[in-house]
Design a protein around this motif. Structure first.
Motif, short mmCIF file in Angstrom:
data_model
loop_
_atom_site.label_atom_id
_atom_site.label_comp_id
_atom_site.label_asym_id
_atom_site.label_seq_id
_atom_site.Cartn_x
_atom_site.Cartn_y
_atom_site.Cartn_z
N GLN A 273 0.71 -1.25 0.15
CA GLN A 273 -0.08 0.16 -0.15
C GLN A 273 0.83 1.29 0.04
O GLN A 273 0.47 2.27 -0.75
N VAL A 274 1.94 1.41 0.87
CA VAL A 274 2.79 2.49 1.03
C VAL A 274 3.54 2.53 -0.31
O VAL A 274 3.67 3.87 -0.86
N TRP A 275 3.94 1.63 -0.80
CA TRP A 275 4.97 1.83 -2.26
C TRP A 275 3.93 2.22 -3.36
O TRP A 275 4.29 3.17 -3.99
N PHE A 276 2.81 1.67 -3.29
CA PHE A 276 2.01 2.18 -4.43
C PHE A 276 1.40 3.52 -4.10
O PHE A 276 1.35 4.52 -5.18
N PHE A 277 1.23 3.99 -2.98
CA PHE A 277 0.69 5.54 -2.61
C PHE A 277 1.89 6.28 -3.03
O PHE A 277 1.72 7.55 -3.67
N ILE A 278 3.22 5.93 -2.66
CA ILE A 278 4.47 6.76 -3.00
C ILE A 278 4.55 6.69 -4.59
O ILE A 278 4.95 8.14 -5.08
N LEU A 279 4.52 5.87 -5.33
CA LEU A 279 4.55 6.10 -6.63
C LEU A 279 3.38 7.11 -7.39
O LEU A 279 3.74 7.97 -8.08
N GLU A 280 2.47 6.91 -6.86
CA GLU A 280 1.21 7.81 -7.14
C GLU A 280 1.60 9.16 -6.70
O GLU A 280 1.29 10.22 -7.32
N TYR A 281 2.09 9.22 -5.66
CA TYR A 281 2.52 10.70 -5.08
C TYR A 281 3.61 11.27 -5.98
O TYR A 281 3.70 12.58 -6.12
N LEU A 282 4.49 10.58 -6.48
CA LEU A 282 5.59 11.05 -7.15
C LEU A 282 5.08 11.60 -8.60
O LEU A 282 5.70 12.42 -9.07
N GLU A 283 4.14 10.74 -8.99
CA GLU A 283 3.63 11.34 -10.20
C GLU A 283 2.77 12.51 -9.98
O GLU A 283 2.76 13.41 -10.88
N TRP A 284 2.04 12.66 -8.91
CA TRP A 284 1.43 13.82 -8.50
C TRP A 284 2.23 15.19 -8.26
O TRP A 284 1.87 16.13 -9.08
N ILE A 285 3.30 14.82 -7.76
CA ILE A 285 4.30 16.06 -7.61
C ILE A 285 4.79 16.55 -8.73
O ILE A 285 4.82 17.60 -9.26
N ARG A 286 5.01 15.57 -9.87
CA ARG A 286 5.53 16.01 -11.34
C ARG A 286 4.65 16.84 -11.88
O ARG A 286 5.07 17.78 -12.47
N LYS A 287 3.41 16.41 -11.57
CA LYS A 287 2.48 17.34 -12.38
C LYS A 287 2.09 18.71 -11.52
O LYS A 287 1.53 19.60 -12.62
N ARG A 288 2.35 18.73 -10.67
CA ARG A 288 2.58 20.11 -10.06
C ARG A 288 3.78 21.02 -10.29
O ARG A 288 4.06 22.05 -9.68
N GLY A 289 4.55 20.49 -11.02
CA GLY A 289 5.91 21.13 -11.49
C GLY A 289 6.88 21.10 -10.55
O GLY A 289 7.81 21.84 -10.68
N MET A 290 7.03 20.19 -9.30
CA MET A 290 7.92 20.34 -8.40
C MET A 290 8.84 19.28 -8.75
O MET A 290 8.90 18.51 -9.72
N ASN A 291 10.21 19.59 -8.30
CA ASN A 291 11.42 18.90 -8.85
C ASN A 291 11.59 17.61 -8.23
O ASN A 291 11.43 17.29 -7.01
N LEU A 292 11.53 16.57 -9.17
CA LEU A 292 11.31 14.89 -8.75
C LEU A 292 12.77 14.66 -8.25
O LEU A 292 12.71 13.78 -7.15
N VAL A 293 13.70 15.18 -8.72
CA VAL A 293 15.31 14.55 -8.34
C VAL A 293 15.48 14.62 -6.88
O VAL A 293 15.69 13.44 -6.28
N PRO A 294 15.51 15.95 -6.52
CA PRO A 294 15.77 15.94 -4.92
C PRO A 294 14.79 15.26 -3.95
O PRO A 294 15.23 14.52 -3.02
N ILE A 295 13.69 15.13 -4.43
CA ILE A 295 12.44 14.25 -3.65
C ILE A 295 12.83 12.82 -3.60
O ILE A 295 12.71 12.12 -2.51
N LEU A 296 13.16 12.22 -4.74
CA LEU A 296 13.64 10.77 -5.01
C LEU A 296 15.03 10.65 -4.17
O LEU A 296 14.86 9.67 -3.40
N LYS A 297 15.89 11.51 -4.14
CA LYS A 297 17.21 11.24 -3.34
C LYS A 297 16.69 11.28 -2.00
O LYS A 297 17.43 10.37 -1.19
#
Length: 494
Positions: A242-266
């Motif tokens: 559940q947590v892994w699925f939710f985080i994957l969806e969260y990462l797609e959500w922040i990309r659509k909002r224009g947030m920088n994905l690289v530092p968040i993934l790090k």
């Protein structure tokens, strides 16, 4: 009607019983019935990608930037197949490219399939690159950035955390047990909101995320949201998934909002290499990471006393995120606790408020005791669940997946009468099909009717016809095309 005009047109909603086509309908109606049967047999499937699948879909620029972080390289290495790990470690200290025939000689013929899989994964993740040596001999080369970061992770060097700040000892340090309890409570709040518990509340951002990833949908009233079939299936997963699925969806959500994905993934990879009870600094981090930290705090991956606190504690949900190890806290769903009887009563031996809320999605709850709740599955309760997108098969799967050990002794696990009745209650809602279309009538001649009907049949747009009364209904999407054909026909005849 004037002969120069076409047939009278009226927008209608065609209502047709499933499996009982109207007399006089053609093969197009049978095709509609077939399509509806196909739709009714579909079940929502959660697409939960693993780390390799997620990273391989990222743009090359983002992937290359991620490999600057040693924690990322270690996380990727940990999730690779064993043979791929062996290949990386074998050439980690070899700076020159390795010829393809030389790499192929490292395995026996029996392992050729594993060898091919390992090479494909390494190339998809841009860890290995294909190039040509002098003379045109193909070769593989390990990414310089990945090599440098992995050496740093294995041999030491650099700061333990991305912020690089040092913290004084915490006078109010959190114990591992308190962090586990906090993570469990915060994650259950999210699940309670998903099933519609009145007391559960989440922020607007988390609510938007639940709607975007399809776990919930907006009701007729804008303020009301309901769980979907996808959301119900989400509840059946174990907590790490559940947590892994939710985080994957969260990462797609922040990309659509224009947030920088690289530092968040790090940042997420950094959390996965901490230990329970270890504190990390919040100062010195990028703005988007600070925003992410507050979202993770809300769902229980992070403990932070208040937003302005200079330190935070990763919980077991964050630490076990990437490797998805089994969590140590007790999960009520992991133990069978449900007994279902032929009179459609469901007995749930649990103290969990969440399980009570899940049962209430498809049962009329009758009694609740300290360690037992009793519900009654009725026609109305099951059809209400179906109207919210929960299928009969998902309800039955939930009952089987959480069946009490005494029920597991039965074959089949659930009474056949219960299974059949739940499916029948679901099918009752689908006895009629509503399809929007355009009614054509008042044809002046049988020839005109047959001409237009045959054309609609060729387009596979004919929904219904009554040849005796010269009535026909055409799919609304094909109406403009049929209308143009009729006008052209009349113009040519004139």
């Amino acid at each position: 009607m004037d002969d120069r005009k076409g047939p009278d047109l009226t927008i209608v909603y065609k209502i047709r019983p499933i499996g009982d086509p109207h007399p006089g309908t053609d093969t197009c109606a049978d095709q509609d019935t077939s399509r509806l049967n196909d739709m009714s047999s579909l079940t929502t499937k959660l697409a939960c990608r693993n780390l390799h699948q997620y990273l391989s879909d990222l743009p090359p620029a983002i992937l290359d930037a991620l490999y600057e972080n040693p924690a990322t390289c270690m996380a990727v290495l940990r999730e690779l197949p064993e043979l791929a790990k062996h290949y990386i470690m074998r050439i980690l200290f070899v700076d020159t490219p390795i010829a393809v025939p030389a790499v192929s000689s490292w395995v026996t013929k029996d392992a050729k399939n594993d060898h091919k899989e390992a090479i494909n994964i390494l190339c998809e993740l841009r860890i290995w690159a294909q190039l040509s040596l002098k003379g045109g001999l193909p070769a593989y080369s390990l990414s310089d950035m990945f090599r440098s970061s992995l050496k740093k992770a294995l041999l030491g060097g650099g700061h333990l955390n991305a912020a690089g700040a040092q913290l004084e000892p915490d006078k109010h340090a959190k114990t591992p047990d308190s962090l586990e309890k906090y993570a469990s409570e915060r994650w259950e709040v999210l699940l309670h909101y998903l099933v519609g518990t009145q007391m559960a509340a989440v922020s607007g951002d988390i609510k938007d995320l639940l709607i975007q990833c399809g776990l919930m949908k907006i009701g007729e009233e804008r303020d009301n949201v309901f769980i979907t079939a996808k959301g119900f299936q989400f509840l059946l997963l174990d907590t790490p998934t559940q947590v892994w699925f939710f985080i994957l969806e969260y990462l797609e959500w922040i990309r659509k909002r224009g947030m920088n994905l690289v530092p968040i993934l790090k940042f997420l990879f950094e959390l996965s290499f901490t230990s329970l009870g270890m504190d990390l600094p919040s100062d010195g981090r990028e703005e988007h990471v600070i925003q992410c930290l507050q979202h993770l705090r809300e769902i229980g991956l992070i403990f932070q006393r208040k937003r302005t606190s200079r330190r935070f504690y990763p919980t077991n949900l964050a630490i076990n995120l990437v490797n998805r190890q089994s969590l140590s806290f007790v999960n009520a769903k992991s133990k069978g606790f449900i007994i279902a009887e032929t009179n459609y009563r469901v007995y749930s031996y649990t103290t969990s408020d969440l399980q009570y809320a899940i049962m209430s999605l498809f049962c009329d709850m009758l009694y609740r005791f300290p360690n037992l709740c009793i519900g009654q599955m009725t026609r109305e309760s099951v059809q209400m669940a179906v109207s919210h997108g929960i299928s009969a098969e998902q309800i039955l799967h939930y009952l089987r997946a959480n069946a009490h050990p005494d029920m597991l002794k039965n074959t089949p696990i659930l009474p056949q009468t219960l299974e059949d009745q739940v499916r029948l209650w679901e099918m009752e809602r689908d006895r009629l099909v509503y399809q929007e279309g355009v009614l054509y009538n008042q044809f002046l001649s049988q020839q005109d009717f047959e001409l237009l009907r045959n054309y609609a049949q060729e387009l596979q747009a004919l929904v219904w016809q009554n040849e005796a009364k010269r009535y026909m209904v055409v799919n609304k999407l094909a109406h403009d095309q049929v209308k143009k054909f009729w006008k052209k026909h009349k113009r040519d005849n004139t």
